[in-house]
Design a protein around this motif. Structure first.
Motif, PDB file in Angstrom:
ATOM      1  N   ASP A   1     -43.715  48.260   7.246  1.00 19.57           N
ATOM      2  CA  ASP A   1     -42.366  48.382   7.782  1.00 19.57           C
ATOM      3  C   ASP A   1     -42.159  49.804   8.290  1.00 19.57           C
ATOM      4  O   ASP A   1     -42.778  50.753   7.799  1.00 19.57           O
ATOM      5  N   ARG A   2     -41.270  49.924   9.264  1.00 18.07           N
ATOM      6  CA  ARG A   2     -41.022  51.235   9.878  1.00 18.07           C
ATOM      7  C   ARG A   2     -39.531  51.444  10.048  1.00 18.07           C
ATOM      8  O   ARG A   2     -38.826  50.538  10.508  1.00 18.07           O
ATOM      9  N   VAL A   3     -39.038  52.600   9.674  1.00 15.79           N
ATOM     10  CA  VAL A   3     -37.647  52.973   9.912  1.00 15.79           C
ATOM     11  C   VAL A   3     -37.642  53.881  11.130  1.00 15.79           C
ATOM     12  O   VAL A   3     -38.388  54.861  11.190  1.00 15.79           O
ATOM     13  N   VAL A   4     -36.792  53.552  12.099  1.00 18.82           N
ATOM     14  CA  VAL A   4     -36.708  54.328  13.335  1.00 18.82           C
ATOM     15  C   VAL A   4     -35.336  54.980  13.391  1.00 18.82           C
ATOM     16  O   VAL A   4     -34.317  54.284  13.424  1.00 18.82           O
ATOM     17  N   ILE A   5     -35.321  56.300  13.389  1.00 14.61           N
ATOM     18  CA  ILE A   5     -34.056  57.023  13.509  1.00 14.61           C
ATOM     19  C   ILE A   5     -34.065  57.958  14.715  1.00 14.61           C
ATOM     20  O   ILE A   5     -33.022  58.357  15.197  1.00 14.61           O
ATOM     21  N   SER A   6     -35.233  58.277  15.208  1.00 19.90           N
ATOM     22  CA  SER A   6     -35.387  59.209  16.318  1.00 19.90           C
ATOM     23  C   SER A   6     -34.740  58.665  17.587  1.00 19.90           C
ATOM     24  O   SER A   6     -34.996  57.528  17.996  1.00 19.90           O
ATOM     25  N   LEU A   7     -33.927  59.489  18.212  1.00 14.85           N
ATOM     26  CA  LEU A   7     -33.311  59.098  19.487  1.00 14.85           C
ATOM     27  C   LEU A   7     -34.376  58.726  20.513  1.00 14.85           C
ATOM     28  O   LEU A   7     -34.209  57.771  21.275  1.00 14.85           O
TER      29      LEU A   7
END
Length: 146
Positions: free
Chosen positions: A12-18
């Motif tokens: 799983d991957r969390v993406v927060i980068s614009l």
């Protein structure tokens, strides 16, 4: 359930980068080969509509669930519906008379699934404090499909 010979799904991957937000959504749409399910509240990003149109053109069954009530009125919702229908997607309204539907997710085939706090708008792809989770977890994928 995986078999001993089956490769493990990616983590799983969390993406927060614009910088990664838009491309992550587009990647999930591009991965669909048979079925693509989306739930949207707002979508104004031209790249999203372009990729939905491309998915339909390659034979993907694209279904979109959209709220029937939103701040800003009927006109914004009608514009969203028209743009989605122009892609060839089948659009469904969440029609609860009391509850405003606000879920944002994308599921390509049997995974991956993307669950987001952000709307698919230029503003949310470039300026807001939001996150997305990308997963191949079969329980999450099947739960979103239901």
């Amino acid at each position: 359930m995986t078999t001993p010979d089956a490769p493990a799904p990616p983590p799983d991957r969390v993406v927060i980068s614009l910088e990664q937000r838009r491309e992550t959504v587009l990647e999930v749409i591009r991965q669909a080969r048979h079925r693509l399910s989306l739930s949207l509240f707002r979508c104004t990003d031209d790249d999203i509509f372009r990729e939905l149109r491309a998915a339909v053109a390659r034979g993907v069954d694209v279904e979109v669930l959209v709220t029937s009530r939103a701040k800003g009125g009927r006109r914004k919702l009608e514009r969203l519906w028209r743009r989605l229908e122009k892609t060839g997607a089948t659009v469904h309204a969440y029609t609860d008379a009391v509850v405003k539907y606000h879920a944002k997710y994308v599921v390509a085939d049997e995974g991956p699934a993307l669950v987001a706090s952000l709307n698919f708008t230029t503003k949310c792809f470039t300026r807001t404090c939001d996150a997305m989770v990308l997963t191949w977890d079969p329980a999450v994928v099947s739960g979103l499909r239901r």
